[in-house]
Write a protein that holds these residues in place. Structure first.
Motif, PDB file in Angstrom:
ATOM      1  N   GLU A   1      -7.267   5.641  -3.990  1.00  0.00           N
ATOM      2  CA  GLU A   1      -6.824   7.009  -4.427  1.00  0.00           C
ATOM      3  C   GLU A   1      -5.171   6.922  -3.984  1.00  0.00           C
ATOM      4  O   GLU A   1      -4.989   6.438  -3.067  1.00  0.00           O
ATOM      5  CB  GLU A   1      -7.333   7.946  -3.492  1.00  0.00           C
ATOM      6  CG  GLU A   1      -6.682   9.217  -3.836  1.00  0.00           C
ATOM      7  CD  GLU A   1      -7.674  10.551  -3.131  1.00  0.00           C
ATOM      8  OE1 GLU A   1      -7.028  11.571  -3.179  1.00  0.00           O
ATOM      9  OE2 GLU A   1      -8.552  10.221  -2.563  1.00  0.00           O
TER      10      GLU A   1
ATOM     11  N   GLU B   1      -2.046   8.685  -3.414  1.00  0.00           N
ATOM     12  CA  GLU B   1      -1.551   9.992  -2.553  1.00  0.00           C
ATOM     13  C   GLU B   1       0.057   9.913  -2.791  1.00  0.00           C
ATOM     14  O   GLU B   1       0.510   8.942  -2.550  1.00  0.00           O
ATOM     15  CB  GLU B   1      -1.752  10.046  -1.229  1.00  0.00           C
ATOM     16  CG  GLU B   1      -1.224  11.288  -0.588  1.00  0.00           C
ATOM     17  CD  GLU B   1      -1.731  11.254   0.850  1.00  0.00           C
ATOM     18  OE1 GLU B   1      -2.719  11.448   1.069  1.00  0.00           O
ATOM     19  OE2 GLU B   1      -0.653  11.199   1.788  1.00  0.00           O
TER      20      GLU B   1
ATOM     21  N   ARG C   1       2.600  11.121   7.997  1.00  0.00           N
ATOM     22  CA  ARG C   1       1.185  11.747   7.616  1.00  0.00           C
ATOM     23  C   ARG C   1       0.427  12.183   9.092  1.00  0.00           C
ATOM     24  O   ARG C   1      -0.643  12.978   9.014  1.00  0.00           O
ATOM     25  CB  ARG C   1       0.421  10.895   6.799  1.00  0.00           C
ATOM     26  CG  ARG C   1       1.045  10.499   5.649  1.00  0.00           C
ATOM     27  CD  ARG C   1       0.109   9.482   4.759  1.00  0.00           C
ATOM     28  NE  ARG C   1      -1.026  10.109   4.142  1.00  0.00           N
ATOM     29  CZ  ARG C   1      -2.477   9.950   4.554  1.00  0.00           C
ATOM     30  NH1 ARG C   1      -2.546   9.059   5.453  1.00  0.00           N
ATOM     31  NH2 ARG C   1      -3.304  10.458   4.178  1.00  0.00           N
TER      32      ARG C   1
ATOM     33  N   ASN D   1      -2.198  -1.033   8.441  1.00  0.00           N
ATOM     34  CA  ASN D   1      -1.808   0.554   7.926  1.00  0.00           C
ATOM     35  C   ASN D   1      -0.446   0.772   7.242  1.00  0.00           C
ATOM     36  O   ASN D   1      -0.176   2.048   7.190  1.00  0.00           O
ATOM     37  CB  ASN D   1      -2.188   1.394   8.983  1.00  0.00           C
ATOM     38  CG  ASN D   1      -3.469   1.028   9.302  1.00  0.00           C
ATOM     39  OD1 ASN D   1      -4.558   1.564   8.662  1.00  0.00           O
ATOM     40  ND2 ASN D   1      -3.900   0.400  10.544  1.00  0.00           N
TER      41      ASN D   1
ATOM     42  N   LEU E   1       1.282   6.585  -1.400  1.00  0.00           N
ATOM     43  CA  LEU E   1       0.229   5.773  -0.530  1.00  0.00           C
ATOM     44  C   LEU E   1      -0.996   5.613  -1.472  1.00  0.00           C
ATOM     45  O   LEU E   1      -1.584   6.423  -1.926  1.00  0.00           O
ATOM     46  CB  LEU E   1      -0.090   6.632   0.625  1.00  0.00           C
ATOM     47  CG  LEU E   1      -1.112   5.903   1.651  1.00  0.00           C
ATOM     48  CD1 LEU E   1      -0.526   4.494   2.315  1.00  0.00           C
ATOM     49  CD2 LEU E   1      -1.201   6.881   2.765  1.00  0.00           C
TER      50      LEU E   1
ATOM     51  N   LEU F   1      -4.451   4.938  -0.763  1.00  0.00           N
ATOM     52  CA  LEU F   1      -5.586   5.162   0.153  1.00  0.00           C
ATOM     53  C   LEU F   1      -6.793   4.148  -0.159  1.00  0.00           C
ATOM     54  O   LEU F   1      -7.194   4.223  -1.366  1.00  0.00           O
ATOM     55  CB  LEU F   1      -5.803   6.702   0.394  1.00  0.00           C
ATOM     56  CG  LEU F   1      -4.703   7.559   0.773  1.00  0.00           C
ATOM     57  CD1 LEU F   1      -5.214   9.029   0.592  1.00  0.00           C
ATOM     58  CD2 LEU F   1      -4.516   7.344   2.242  1.00  0.00           C
ATOM     59  N   ASP F   2      -7.197   3.657   1.099  1.00  0.00           N
ATOM     60  CA  ASP F   2      -8.391   2.831   0.646  1.00  0.00           C
ATOM     61  C   ASP F   2      -9.443   3.335   1.267  1.00  0.00           C
ATOM     62  O   ASP F   2      -9.687   3.390   2.644  1.00  0.00           O
ATOM     63  CB  ASP F   2      -8.307   1.258   1.200  1.00  0.00           C
ATOM     64  CG  ASP F   2      -9.403   0.445   0.886  1.00  0.00           C
ATOM     65  OD1 ASP F   2     -10.361   0.863   0.267  1.00  0.00           O
ATOM     66  OD2 ASP F   2      -9.043  -0.896   0.994  1.00  0.00           O
ATOM     67  N   ARG F   3     -10.432   3.893   0.595  1.00  0.00           N
ATOM     68  CA  ARG F   3     -11.820   4.575   1.286  1.00  0.00           C
ATOM     69  C   ARG F   3     -12.679   3.715   2.103  1.00  0.00           C
ATOM     70  O   ARG F   3     -13.217   4.128   2.871  1.00  0.00           O
ATOM     71  CB  ARG F   3     -12.509   5.456   0.402  1.00  0.00           C
ATOM     72  CG  ARG F   3     -11.772   6.724  -0.195  1.00  0.00           C
ATOM     73  CD  ARG F   3     -12.785   7.506  -0.929  1.00  0.00           C
ATOM     74  NE  ARG F   3     -13.294   6.800  -2.239  1.00  0.00           N
ATOM     75  CZ  ARG F   3     -12.681   6.945  -3.424  1.00  0.00           C
ATOM     76  NH1 ARG F   3     -11.509   7.686  -3.459  1.00  0.00           N
ATOM     77  NH2 ARG F   3     -12.963   6.541  -4.694  1.00  0.00           N
TER      78      ARG F   3
ATOM     79  N   GLN G   1     -10.966   3.386   6.462  1.00  0.00           N
ATOM     80  CA  GLN G   1     -10.767   4.828   7.050  1.00  0.00           C
ATOM     81  C   GLN G   1      -9.934   4.672   8.135  1.00  0.00           C
ATOM     82  O   GLN G   1      -9.990   3.680   8.937  1.00  0.00           O
ATOM     83  CB  GLN G   1     -12.086   5.488   7.374  1.00  0.00           C
ATOM     84  CG  GLN G   1     -12.951   5.885   6.094  1.00  0.00           C
ATOM     85  CD  GLN G   1     -12.303   6.733   5.138  1.00  0.00           C
ATOM     86  OE1 GLN G   1     -11.322   7.632   5.448  1.00  0.00           O
ATOM     87  NE2 GLN G   1     -12.556   6.857   3.862  1.00  0.00           N
TER      88      GLN G   1
ATOM     89  N   ARG H   1       0.766  -1.285  -0.118  1.00  0.00           N
ATOM     90  CA  ARG H   1      -0.057  -0.057   0.144  1.00  0.00           C
ATOM     91  C   ARG H   1       0.890   1.298  -0.058  1.00  0.00           C
ATOM     92  O   ARG H   1       0.368   2.393   0.174  1.00  0.00           O
ATOM     93  CB  ARG H   1      -0.929  -0.060   1.285  1.00  0.00           C
ATOM     94  CG  ARG H   1      -1.902  -1.099   1.276  1.00  0.00           C
ATOM     95  CD  ARG H   1      -2.776  -0.908  -0.129  1.00  0.00           C
ATOM     96  NE  ARG H   1      -3.788  -2.307  -0.472  1.00  0.00           N
ATOM     97  CZ  ARG H   1      -5.053  -2.298   0.173  1.00  0.00           C
ATOM     98  NH1 ARG H   1      -5.498  -1.531   0.788  1.00  0.00           N
ATOM     99  NH2 ARG H   1      -5.582  -3.509  -0.318  1.00  0.00           N
ATOM    100  N   TYR H   2       2.153   1.162  -0.158  1.00  0.00           N
ATOM    101  CA  TYR H   2       2.888   2.268  -0.203  1.00  0.00           C
ATOM    102  C   TYR H   2       4.325   1.969  -0.784  1.00  0.00           C
ATOM    103  O   TYR H   2       4.792   0.977  -0.973  1.00  0.00           O
ATOM    104  CB  TYR H   2       3.298   2.952   1.093  1.00  0.00           C
ATOM    105  CG  TYR H   2       4.432   2.153   1.987  1.00  0.00           C
ATOM    106  CD1 TYR H   2       5.719   2.820   1.887  1.00  0.00           C
ATOM    107  CD2 TYR H   2       4.350   1.006   2.545  1.00  0.00           C
ATOM    108  CE1 TYR H   2       6.682   2.167   2.480  1.00  0.00           C
ATOM    109  CE2 TYR H   2       5.475   0.477   3.168  1.00  0.00           C
ATOM    110  CZ  TYR H   2       6.510   1.065   3.102  1.00  0.00           C
ATOM    111  OH  TYR H   2       7.834   0.350   3.396  1.00  0.00           O
TER     112      TYR H   2
ATOM    113  N   ILE I   1       4.659   6.888   5.538  1.00  0.00           N
ATOM    114  CA  ILE I   1       3.150   6.877   6.137  1.00  0.00           C
ATOM    115  C   ILE I   1       2.936   7.395   7.481  1.00  0.00           C
ATOM    116  O   ILE I   1       2.150   8.383   7.699  1.00  0.00           O
ATOM    117  CB  ILE I   1       2.361   5.703   5.881  1.00  0.00           C
ATOM    118  CG1 ILE I   1       2.377   5.369   4.338  1.00  0.00           C
ATOM    119  CG2 ILE I   1       1.038   5.872   6.399  1.00  0.00           C
ATOM    120  CD1 ILE I   1       1.807   3.976   4.010  1.00  0.00           C
TER     121      ILE I   1
END
Length: 340
Positions: free
Chosen positions: A233, A235, A322, A304, A242, A244-246, A249, A203-204, A319
């Motif tokens: 999305e 980023e 952030r 995460n 990264l 991002l997975d909506r 959250q 994821r990153y 990450i």
């Protein structure tokens, strides 16, 4: 690149999350899922799904009679789980209770566990139950736990629990066996596919990654590919990217808050065997009067993508930057004796 339809997005997202998509419509199936199952019967839908996966990752799902299996990256089966998985498949397929096409597919859990134990003798029944639950209940959702309703006179009796076996079990089992027999084939990949594989697994990406130059060159196309699923999305910061997975959250739960603080406290890195003491220390700093599970904090760290492990050390990923949070350790106070 053509846009995905809603039914195709549902199928792909389920494959991303659970690794399987099954084809039987039951009374519990939602209308949107039933629409996706019916859409999958059409050749054009299967072609569009395969095209999306091929462009994104360079691989396509296994398909057995419109039942899809997608074991890729961190969704691949660990070697120690394969024996339990195959023994469970054999046990379920051979159960006399399931030989007829009956609607009742409820089987005592202990019946399956004992059958598997006769094959996997190196594990005790408690561990076998744990592994079957992880694979077939939590991961693939092919078993649904079922407890009998108790009357007042039954409250003090030991209650036997059951698993309700999916009607698609045999089809998915064939997919799994075919996949394991085929093994992993090394297919040539494009730079974009390599970047997407890394993003799916971790994821990153950091700017130290060998894939960073490829990400910068293809950033717009990669972002567009993931955006088609209407959940991801991309980023991009100065030193990280990264995914991002909506649907996931950031949590406000205590384990997640502790995980952020732990990641930000690691500096340039910490030996793996010092991670748990560090978690204990951060919990005492942030929630001195609360009980926070260590395993939940460790899960939040990995889920995460807040840390990475290499050569016996855990280090924070970009990450972690952030999130704004300061701890005693970040203020240059010396660690306690527990960590030394």
């Amino acid at each position: 690149m053509s846009n995905l339809r809603a039914t195709e997005r549902l199928i792909i997202n389920q494959l991303m999350d659970h690794g399987i998509f099954t084809s039987t419509i039951t009374p519990q199936t939602t209308g949107t899922t039933a629409d996706a199952i019916n859409a999958l019967k059409r050749t054009v839908t299967q072609q569009r799904l395969n095209s999306y996966f091929k462009n994104l990752l360079g691989v396509v799902p296994d398909n057995y009679q419109e039942n899809l299996l997608f074991l890729f990256g961190d969704k691949r089966l660990e070697p120690e789980s394969v024996h339990v998985l195959l023994a469970t498949i054999k046990a379920v397929i051979n159960l006399p209770e399931l030989q007829n096409a009956q609607s009742d597919r409820v089987v005592p859990t202990q019946t399956i566990i004992r059958q598997v134990h006769s094959e996997v003798v190196e594990l005790d029944e408690k561990e076998i139950r744990r592994r079957i639950t992880h694979l077939f209940v939590d991961r693939f959702a092919l078993f649904v736990p079922d407890m009998p309703e108790l009357g007042p006179s039954d409250q003090t009796q030991e209650v036997e629990d059951y698993w309700d076996i999916s009607p698609d079990f045999n089809y998915v089992a064939q997919c799994l066996v075919n996949h394991l027999q085929a093994g992993e084939s090394a297919q040539p990949t494009t730079p974009m596919q390599r970047v997407n594989r890394a993003l799916l697994n971790k994821r990153y990406l950091s700017r130290d990654s060998k894939l960073w130059p490829e990400l910068l060159v293809h950033k717009a196309e990669i972002a567009e590919q993931w955006a088609q699923l209407e959940r991801f999305e991309l980023e991009c910061g100065d030193d990280y990217a990264l995914l991002l997975d909506r649907t996931h959250q950031p949590s406000k739960a205590k384990p997640f808050v502790v995980a952020i603080a732990v990641a930000r406290s690691l500096g340039v890195g910490l030996p793996v065997d010092k991670l748990v003491p560090r978690i204990h220390l951060i919990i005492r700093q942030i929630f001195p009067e609360e009980q926070v599970g260590i395993s939940l904090v460790k899960q939040a760290l990995t889920d995460n993508a807040l840390i990475t492990e290499e050569n016996g050390y855990v280090s924070p990923t970009p990450i972690a930057k952030r999130f704004v949070m300061r701890t005693v350790l970040e203020q240059d106070e010396q660690p306690t004796e527990e960590e030394s």
